[in-house]
Design a protein around this motif. Sequence first.
Motif, PDB file in Angstrom:
ATOM      1  N   HIS A 161       9.884 -14.338  51.815  1.00 46.79           N
ATOM      2  CA  HIS A 161       9.544 -14.924  53.121  1.00 46.79           C
ATOM      3  C   HIS A 161      10.678 -15.814  53.621  1.00 46.79           C
ATOM      4  O   HIS A 161      11.064 -15.758  54.796  1.00 46.79           O
ATOM      5  N   GLU A 162      11.220 -16.613  52.733  1.00 46.29           N
ATOM      6  CA  GLU A 162      12.332 -17.497  53.106  1.00 46.29           C
ATOM      7  C   GLU A 162      13.569 -16.683  53.499  1.00 46.29           C
ATOM      8  O   GLU A 162      14.265 -17.017  54.469  1.00 46.29           O
ATOM      9  N   ILE A 163      13.825 -15.615  52.770  1.00 46.06           N
ATOM     10  CA  ILE A 163      15.011 -14.790  53.034  1.00 46.06           C
ATOM     11  C   ILE A 163      14.948 -14.139  54.412  1.00 46.06           C
ATOM     12  O   ILE A 163      15.942 -14.102  55.137  1.00 46.06           O
ATOM     13  N   VAL A 164      13.774 -13.615  54.793  1.00 45.50           N
ATOM     14  CA  VAL A 164      13.667 -12.900  56.075  1.00 45.50           C
ATOM     15  C   VAL A 164      13.415 -13.836  57.252  1.00 45.50           C
ATOM     16  O   VAL A 164      13.380 -13.383  58.407  1.00 45.50           O
ATOM     17  N   SER A 165      13.257 -15.129  56.972  1.00 51.26           N
ATOM     18  CA  SER A 165      12.958 -16.076  58.052  1.00 51.26           C
ATOM     19  C   SER A 165      14.049 -17.107  58.282  1.00 51.26           C
ATOM     20  O   SER A 165      14.243 -17.563  59.407  1.00 51.26           O
ATOM     21  N   SER A 166      14.730 -17.509  57.218  1.00 50.08           N
ATOM     22  CA  SER A 166      15.704 -18.593  57.337  1.00 50.08           C
ATOM     23  C   SER A 166      17.028 -18.102  57.903  1.00 50.08           C
ATOM     24  O   SER A 166      17.619 -17.149  57.387  1.00 50.08           O
ATOM     25  N   PRO A 167      17.530 -18.762  58.954  1.00 50.06           N
ATOM     26  CA  PRO A 167      18.820 -18.366  59.533  1.00 50.06           C
ATOM     27  C   PRO A 167      20.017 -18.946  58.790  1.00 50.06           C
ATOM     28  O   PRO A 167      21.165 -18.633  59.098  1.00 50.06           O
ATOM     29  N   ASP A 168      19.763 -19.814  57.810  1.00 55.01           N
ATOM     30  CA  ASP A 168      20.857 -20.551  57.167  1.00 55.01           C
ATOM     31  C   ASP A 168      21.405 -19.889  55.907  1.00 55.01           C
ATOM     32  O   ASP A 168      22.403 -20.345  55.358  1.00 55.01           O
ATOM     33  N   LEU A 169      20.756 -18.842  55.426  1.00 56.59           N
ATOM     34  CA  LEU A 169      21.226 -18.199  54.199  1.00 56.59           C
ATOM     35  C   LEU A 169      22.426 -17.310  54.489  1.00 56.59           C
ATOM     36  O   LEU A 169      22.404 -16.507  55.423  1.00 56.59           O
ATOM     37  N   ASN A 170      23.482 -17.456  53.696  1.00 57.67           N
ATOM     38  CA  ASN A 170      24.641 -16.590  53.889  1.00 57.67           C
ATOM     39  C   ASN A 170      24.402 -15.239  53.229  1.00 57.67           C
ATOM     40  O   ASN A 170      23.471 -15.063  52.443  1.00 57.67           O
ATOM     41  N   VAL A 171      25.259 -14.279  53.536  1.00 58.62           N
ATOM     42  CA  VAL A 171      25.056 -12.905  53.094  1.00 58.62           C
ATOM     43  C   VAL A 171      25.029 -12.796  51.582  1.00 58.62           C
ATOM     44  O   VAL A 171      24.151 -12.139  50.998  1.00 58.62           O
ATOM     45  N   SER A 172      25.971 -13.421  50.905  1.00 57.39           N
ATOM     46  CA  SER A 172      26.029 -13.316  49.449  1.00 57.39           C
ATOM     47  C   SER A 172      24.779 -13.912  48.803  1.00 57.39           C
ATOM     48  O   SER A 172      24.263 -13.393  47.813  1.00 57.39           O
ATOM     49  N   SER A 173      24.282 -14.991  49.386  1.00 54.54           N
ATOM     50  CA  SER A 173      23.066 -15.621  48.878  1.00 54.54           C
ATOM     51  C   SER A 173      21.858 -14.713  49.072  1.00 54.54           C
ATOM     52  O   SER A 173      21.004 -14.603  48.184  1.00 54.54           O
ATOM     53  N   VAL A 174      21.793 -14.052  50.229  1.00 55.93           N
ATOM     54  CA  VAL A 174      20.687 -13.135  50.514  1.00 55.93           C
ATOM     55  C   VAL A 174      20.650 -12.004  49.492  1.00 55.93           C
ATOM     56  O   VAL A 174      19.604 -11.701  48.914  1.00 55.93           O
ATOM     57  N   LEU A 175      21.788 -11.393  49.248  1.00 57.13           N
ATOM     58  CA  LEU A 175      21.848 -10.254  48.330  1.00 57.13           C
ATOM     59  C   LEU A 175      21.475 -10.655  46.908  1.00 57.13           C
ATOM     60  O   LEU A 175      20.711  -9.959  46.233  1.00 57.13           O
ATOM     61  N   SER A 176      22.003 -11.763  46.436  1.00 59.94           N
ATOM     62  CA  SER A 176      21.719 -12.202  45.059  1.00 59.94           C
ATOM     63  C   SER A 176      20.252 -12.596  44.899  1.00 59.94           C
ATOM     64  O   SER A 176      19.636 -12.312  43.868  1.00 59.94           O
ATOM     65  N   ASN A 177      19.682 -13.222  45.928  1.00 61.85           N
ATOM     66  CA  ASN A 177      18.276 -13.632  45.853  1.00 61.85           C
ATOM     67  C   ASN A 177      17.341 -12.429  45.852  1.00 61.85           C
ATOM     68  O   ASN A 177      16.328 -12.416  45.144  1.00 61.85           O
ATOM     69  N   ILE A 178      17.656 -11.421  46.648  1.00 57.21           N
ATOM     70  CA  ILE A 178      16.822 -10.222  46.684  1.00 57.21           C
ATOM     71  C   ILE A 178      16.881  -9.496  45.336  1.00 57.21           C
ATOM     72  O   ILE A 178      15.860  -9.025  44.821  1.00 57.21           O
ATOM     73  N   LYS A 179      18.051  -9.428  44.743  1.00 53.70           N
ATOM     74  CA  LYS A 179      18.177  -8.781  43.439  1.00 53.70           C
ATOM     75  C   LYS A 179      17.399  -9.540  42.373  1.00 53.70           C
ATOM     76  O   LYS A 179      16.787  -8.934  41.475  1.00 53.70           O
ATOM     77  N   SER A 180      17.381 -10.867  42.455  1.00 55.30           N
ATOM     78  CA  SER A 180      16.610 -11.673  41.503  1.00 55.30           C
ATOM     79  C   SER A 180      15.116 -11.426  41.679  1.00 55.30           C
ATOM     80  O   SER A 180      14.369 -11.324  40.695  1.00 55.30           O
ATOM     81  N   CYS A 181      14.683 -11.318  42.937  1.00 55.14           N
ATOM     82  CA  CYS A 181      13.268 -11.032  43.211  1.00 55.14           C
ATOM     83  C   CYS A 181      12.873  -9.656  42.672  1.00 55.14           C
ATOM     84  O   CYS A 181      11.803  -9.488  42.085  1.00 55.14           O
ATOM     85  N   ALA A 182      13.735  -8.691  42.872  1.00 55.80           N
ATOM     86  CA  ALA A 182      13.453  -7.333  42.403  1.00 55.80           C
ATOM     87  C   ALA A 182      13.388  -7.275  40.886  1.00 55.80           C
ATOM     88  O   ALA A 182      12.582  -6.536  40.307  1.00 55.80           O
ATOM     89  N   ALA A 183      14.213  -8.070  40.220  1.00 54.02           N
ATOM     90  CA  ALA A 183      14.237  -8.073  38.756  1.00 54.02           C
ATOM     91  C   ALA A 183      12.996  -8.744  38.158  1.00 54.02           C
ATOM     92  O   ALA A 183      12.650  -8.505  37.008  1.00 54.02           O
ATOM     93  N   ALA A 184      12.311  -9.561  38.964  1.00 48.72           N
ATOM     94  CA  ALA A 184      11.151 -10.298  38.454  1.00 48.72           C
ATOM     95  C   ALA A 184       9.885  -9.453  38.394  1.00 48.72           C
ATOM     96  O   ALA A 184       8.913  -9.844  37.743  1.00 48.72           O
ATOM     97  N   LEU A 185       9.885  -8.296  39.055  1.00 44.43           N
ATOM     98  CA  LEU A 185       8.700  -7.444  39.098  1.00 44.43           C
ATOM     99  C   LEU A 185       9.072  -6.007  38.751  1.00 44.43           C
ATOM    100  O   LEU A 185      10.216  -5.591  38.963  1.00 44.43           O
ATOM    101  N   PRO A 186       8.113  -5.221  38.263  1.00 42.48           N
ATOM    102  CA  PRO A 186       8.369  -3.792  38.075  1.00 42.48           C
ATOM    103  C   PRO A 186       8.748  -3.144  39.412  1.00 42.48           C
ATOM    104  O   PRO A 186       8.308  -3.596  40.479  1.00 42.48           O
ATOM    105  N   THR A 187       9.536  -2.094  39.345  1.00 42.94           N
ATOM    106  CA  THR A 187      10.074  -1.471  40.565  1.00 42.94           C
ATOM    107  C   THR A 187       8.993  -1.073  41.567  1.00 42.94           C
ATOM    108  O   THR A 187       9.074  -1.405  42.756  1.00 42.94           O
TER     109      THR A 187
END
Length: 322
Positions: free
Chosen positions: A55-81
Amino acid sequence: MALDNSASPVSDTPPSYDAINTSVSTDSTRCKRSVFSFLQSKQKHRQALVLSRIHEIVSSPDLNVSSVLSNIKSCAAALPTAEFSNLLQKRNIKSHTALYWAIVNHRREALLELVKFIPKFSRACSADLRLACVTASDHDSFMLLNLGDNFDSKDKSSRRMLGCPRDDIQVYEWDTADRSKNHFYVHIVCRMFQKRLHIARKVEVEFVAQGRIWVLHFDMTQKEYWSFEYHLSNDSSPVYHQDAIFEIEAHKPLPGSDTLQPLCFYSGESCKLVPAKLFYPLLFSDIIDRVGWRLNEWLMHDNSSYVDCHGTLTAGLTMTVR
């Protein structure tokens, strides 16, 4: 020592096997339920944390690109595919999917990364994404996500059979001094148009402009002629249609001419254009659900000037609405 013979006799008989087995079985079931409840609670907690971060990733305008990508990968790793894919397609953020908000909030980098974890959109998710593209008037995301690809399943099948690339559809919108009028131009390249029309008898393409999904419909179900029309999709709102020009590009001069002469069709009818589901012709005389033209079948001839050597049709539609 005197014994009290009035006391109850003590039994030396052990408890039956069935009694022991029932007791153990009950304790085991309770234990399993407790473990399952704990794991389920832990899983829901993990999902909630992931969803909050998405929710924060798709709403916050302050996240830079590298931060967005790393955070999404961390979220994906926390749950089964499969679980992560399902989470992204549920309307769990203010009654919409995370992808909806990525489109509406113009988080293109997040959108591109999130869709990598979804092999195929569910029907409900696809409908939500179409709504997002309408809300944001985002034709680029509409094309990027292939949201018009399942619109005409028969044409999609014929394109796959022919090895035909996707149609190229580009939309340009602009404002003028008259703020009450809105203009757009859509450039269409329908590849292998003749073959597809021969096979499916109709070709339909969709695009997004002025906050609506528009449909271009080419039809050859009648033997004597073929027709072209445009209309609004059923998930679009009505609009006041003022005028339109549809132009088919010429790829070679007509017989007896040295210049390329495009084929032009005009509509100067001012009226309210509505989706077919809202069209009641007997109630309102100034409301229409489509604009079109009927032509002879010469466009389908092998030597037609208006398709290239591969049978590709190139055309443009300019429209004014208010």
